[in-house]
Design a protein around this motif. Structure first.
Motif, PDB file in Angstrom:
ATOM      1  N   TYR A   1      -7.962   3.772  -0.586  1.00  0.00           N
ATOM      2  CA  TYR A   1      -8.582   3.919  -1.902  1.00  0.00           C
ATOM      3  C   TYR A   1      -7.830   3.051  -2.910  1.00  0.00           C
ATOM      4  N   ARG A   2      -8.596   2.451  -3.790  1.00  0.00           N
ATOM      5  CA  ARG A   2      -8.028   1.605  -4.849  1.00  0.00           C
ATOM      6  C   ARG A   2      -7.954   2.397  -6.150  1.00  0.00           C
ATOM      7  N   ARG A   3      -6.988   2.055  -6.970  1.00  0.00           N
ATOM      8  CA  ARG A   3      -6.786   2.731  -8.254  1.00  0.00           C
ATOM      9  C   ARG A   3      -8.050   2.725  -9.116  1.00  0.00           C
ATOM     10  N   SER A   4      -8.922   1.753  -8.919  1.00  0.00           N
ATOM     11  CA  SER A   4     -10.170   1.677  -9.691  1.00  0.00           C
ATOM     12  C   SER A   4     -11.066   2.895  -9.474  1.00  0.00           C
TER      13      SER A   4
ATOM     14  N   ASP B   1     -13.616  -0.885  -3.584  1.00  0.00           N
ATOM     15  CA  ASP B   1     -12.766   0.153  -4.162  1.00  0.00           C
ATOM     16  C   ASP B   1     -12.250   1.128  -3.108  1.00  0.00           C
TER      17      ASP B   1
ATOM     18  N   ASN C   1       1.411   1.195  -6.470  1.00  0.00           N
ATOM     19  CA  ASN C   1       0.558   0.150  -5.917  1.00  0.00           C
ATOM     20  C   ASN C   1      -0.902   0.398  -6.268  1.00  0.00           C
ATOM     21  N   ASP C   2      -1.684  -0.654  -6.214  1.00  0.00           N
ATOM     22  CA  ASP C   2      -3.106  -0.564  -6.514  1.00  0.00           C
ATOM     23  C   ASP C   2      -3.874   0.196  -5.433  1.00  0.00           C
ATOM     24  N   TRP C   3      -3.370   0.193  -4.210  1.00  0.00           N
ATOM     25  CA  TRP C   3      -4.040   0.817  -3.080  1.00  0.00           C
ATOM     26  C   TRP C   3      -3.196   1.947  -2.509  1.00  0.00           C
TER      27      TRP C   3
ATOM     28  N   VAL D   1       0.859  -1.180   0.000  1.00  0.00           N
ATOM     29  CA  VAL D   1       0.000   0.000   0.000  1.00  0.00           C
ATOM     30  C   VAL D   1       0.897   1.232   0.000  1.00  0.00           C
TER      31      VAL D   1
ATOM     32  N   ARG E   1     -10.352  -4.698   2.740  1.00  0.00           N
ATOM     33  CA  ARG E   1     -10.285  -4.151   1.378  1.00  0.00           C
ATOM     34  C   ARG E   1     -10.679  -5.108   0.254  1.00  0.00           C
ATOM     35  N   ASP E   2     -10.716  -6.388   0.498  1.00  0.00           N
ATOM     36  CA  ASP E   2     -11.080  -7.318  -0.579  1.00  0.00           C
ATOM     37  C   ASP E   2     -12.497  -7.040  -1.080  1.00  0.00           C
TER      38      ASP E   2
END
Length: 191
Positions: A130-133, A113, A84-86, A2, A109-110
């Motif tokens: 927060y996730r990149r999505s 978003d 990172n994605d998050w 993260v 987080r699973d």
């Protein structure tokens, strides 16, 4: 992994000067924010409109790519530049972080978003995952003229961390204390 992000781009209008540079218990607020994230996140980013005052911090400096959009623009920039994605965001004016609050959010987080804690039944967007999505939705939100971080929440898969749960590890709510005015220092026990 993260990415840890300190959002330091604010104008500090209510405070009257750059809060990130204020010293609390021997360290500037920006350094306290980064030090709290250092054992939990990698890499660390500072996102701000003016980077010149942060050249001495031990973090990667990223200039807001959509300036003057407040924390929403800072979050967008952080997600765009994070390897990172998050990302885990913290406002620079929040001098404390109880690591267990971060770990609780990480466990949730699973399948979503964003993971946002609740305080007094309201979102706490400046201590959140927060996730990149979220990027395209944030971009559309800013294009629509909205600057509040919570404005895009209804358009993403969101999980909330209930107050009663995080209070079990942070009973005083230290992770959510912030300094918006010079008078707020008194609430932190500093004069």
């Amino acid at each position: 992994m993260v990415t840890g992000v300190v959002l330091a781009g604010g104008k500090s209008l209510r405070y009257g000067r750059n809060k990130a540079l204020e010293v609390f218990e021997g360290r500037r607020l920006v350094d306290r924010g980064l030090d709290a994230l250092r054992p939990l996140c990698d890499p660390l980013l500072v996102v701000a409109n003016d980077l010149s005052v942060y050249y001495d911090v031990r973090a990667t400096l990223i200039q807001d790519i959509v300036p003057h959009q407040g924390p929403l623009g800072g979050l967008y920039t952080a997600l765009l530049f994070s390897p990172n994605d998050w990302v885990f965001t913290r406002a620079t004016d929040m001098p404390f972080l109880v690591p267990e609050v971060f770990r609780m959010m990480l466990e949730m987080r699973d399948g979503c978003d964003a993971v946002i804690p609740l305080l007094n039944e309201r979102y706490e967007p400046m201590v959140a995952l927060y996730r990149r999505s979220c990027l395209p939705v944030i971009a559309e939100t800013m294009e629509g003229g909205e600057r509040k971080v919570v404005a895009f929440y209804r358009r993403v898969r969101l999980k909330t961390l209930p107050e009663e749960r995080w209070r079990s590890v942070d009973p005083a709510g230290l992770s959510f204390k912030n300094v918006n005015t010079p008078e707020d220092w008194k609430d932190l026990g500093w004069n």
